[in-house]
Enzyme design. Structure first.
Site, PDB file in Angstrom:
ATOM      1  N   CYS A 177      -0.434   4.114   2.185  1.00  0.00           N
ATOM      2  CA  CYS A 177      -0.260   3.922   3.627  1.00  0.00           C
ATOM      3  C   CYS A 177       1.199   4.128   4.028  1.00  0.00           C
ATOM      4  O   CYS A 177       1.480   4.724   5.057  1.00  0.00           O
ATOM      5  CB  CYS A 177      -0.642   2.506   4.053  1.00  0.00           C
ATOM      6  SG  CYS A 177      -2.117   1.868   3.288  1.00  0.00           S
ATOM      7  N   ASP A 178       2.127   3.628   3.227  1.00  0.00           N
ATOM      8  CA  ASP A 178       3.513   3.515   3.695  1.00  0.00           C
ATOM      9  C   ASP A 178       4.536   4.347   2.922  1.00  0.00           C
ATOM     10  O   ASP A 178       5.699   4.414   3.334  1.00  0.00           O
ATOM     11  CB  ASP A 178       3.941   2.034   3.636  1.00  0.00           C
ATOM     12  CG  ASP A 178       3.050   1.168   4.506  1.00  0.00           C
ATOM     13  OD1 ASP A 178       2.622   1.656   5.570  1.00  0.00           O
ATOM     14  OD2 ASP A 178       2.775   0.020   4.132  1.00  0.00           O
ATOM     15  N   CYS A 197       0.826  -1.208   0.000  1.00  0.00           N
ATOM     16  CA  CYS A 197       0.000   0.000   0.000  1.00  0.00           C
ATOM     17  C   CYS A 197       0.860   1.258   0.000  1.00  0.00           C
ATOM     18  O   CYS A 197       1.368   1.685   1.036  1.00  0.00           O
ATOM     19  CB  CYS A 197      -0.923  -0.011   1.215  1.00  0.00           C
ATOM     20  SG  CYS A 197      -1.874   1.500   1.364  1.00  0.00           S
TER      21      CYS A 197
END
Ligand code: NDP
Length: 313
Positions: free
Chosen positions: A139-140, A136
């Site tokens: 997200c990261d 992701c």
């Protein structure tokens, strides 16, 4: 749905298909519950900008799009529960959806559980999750500011993630197993022309290499043509190689294709069990778009409404 109303339908899943089904059920005055599942809002909550959902000429963030769909469903009475369906006991005009918190017995079940990102399946993959390995970018990506990273895959997801990650990383290497990309022309062009993006063609990851703390230090690339290997130093690696439909909890009960996608009646969302419908990515290995998911979510609710009327329920 008011407190004393008995639900007639349970929608399992909260992506575009689930919310659209819920909006249509609500507007048809069919009391229903929507189970959000383990990833509320579905896959669009871990995507970046959605540029191809009609009515948003400037694009819209995935999470924002899903919040709008949720609000629209709530406006028409959808009761949203933070529960995960673990089992469905199918019966004759009465199906029981079971969660860790309880169960719901209803004549209509709409399955819109979507699909989940695939991993490479290398033996030590799990050990690197959160230590450099991710599926992701939204997200990261932030954690890899000014670092060199890799993205695996040659489809739109990989191209989108690689392009997005250039906002953080100093260099992004797209690792693709063939010499031709699968993604759309516009996304290919955007990625291939980007000064921070390189492509490792005909390459697969053979091994993740850790540093002394167990964090990713590099990946060992294997050439799919001649079998030769080389080390690519990256502290982050994003896997973007497609998805698996979330149908494990239904195994053996409904018809599925060889990859686990639910099979519905031709040109319909109805399954072989009366009152049970499937929509969105869980029954669509082909288009897999937010807008087509929303479309089949609508179809499922309309079919459900007609079925309830025909059956006098
Ligand atoms: P795809 O199935 O389209 O692509 C998967 C990619 O991963 C392929 O290039 C495939 O290689 C590669 N791959 C699969 N398994 C492996 C493996 N084990 N090892 C190495 N590589 C592997 O999935 P996507 O998630 O990219 O896209 C799914 C759908 O969503 C598509 O219809 C896409 O258009 C859409 N989408 C649209 C977006 C947008 O328009 N904004 C954004 C993201 C997705 P190979 O090509 O050799 O098969």
């Amino acid at each position: 749905m008011s407190e004393n109303t008995t639900p007639k339908a349970v929608v399992i899943g909260s992506g575009p298909a689930g919310y659209t089904a819920a909006i249509y059920l609500g507007r048809a005055n069919i009391p229903h519950i929507l189970l959000e599942g383990s990833q509320p809002g579905g896959q669009l909550t871990i995507t970046t900008e959605v540029e191809n959902y009609p009515a948003f000429p400037e694009g819209i963030d995935g999470p924002e799009l899903m919040m709008k769909m949720r609000a629209q469903a709530e406006r028409f009475g959808t009761e949203i529960r933070s529960e995960v369906a673990t089992e469905v006991q199918f019966g004759d005009h009465s199906h029981t959806v079971i969660t860790a918190q309880g169960s719901y017995t209803v004549p209509v079940v709409i399955i819109s559980t979507g699909s989940t990102a695939k991993w490479l399946g290398l033996p030590d993959e799990e050990a690197f999750m959160g230590k450099g390995l991710s599926a992701c970018a939204t997200c990261d990506g932030f954690f890899f500011r000014d670092q060199e990273i890799a993205v695996v895959g040659g489809g739109d997801t990989a191209l989108e993630e690689a392009t997005y990650l250039t906002n953080f990383a100093s260099k992004v290497t797209l690792i693709h197993r063939r010499d031709e990309l699968r993604g759309s022309k516009i996304m290919q062009q955007r990625a291939l022309e980007h000064e921070k993006i390189d492509v490792a063609w005909n390459s697969v990851i053979d091994k993740y290499v850790p540093d002394e703390n167990g964090n990713l230090k590099s990946v060992l690339l294997k050439d799919t043509q001649d079998g030769s290997t080389r080390e690519l130093e990256v502290t982050g690696c994003f896997i973007a190689i497609g998805h698996t439909p979330n149908t494990q909890f239904l195994a053996g009960q409904l018809d599925m294709d060889q990859n686990g996608y639910l099979v519905t009646n031709p040109n319909r969302t109805a399954t072989k069990i009366p009152g049970v419908f499937a929509c969105g990515d869980v029954q669509d290995p082909f288009y897999r778009q937010a807008v087509t998911s929303a479309g089949t979510g609508c179809a499922a609710a309309i079919e459900a409404e007609r079925w309830l009327t025909e059956e006098g329920l």
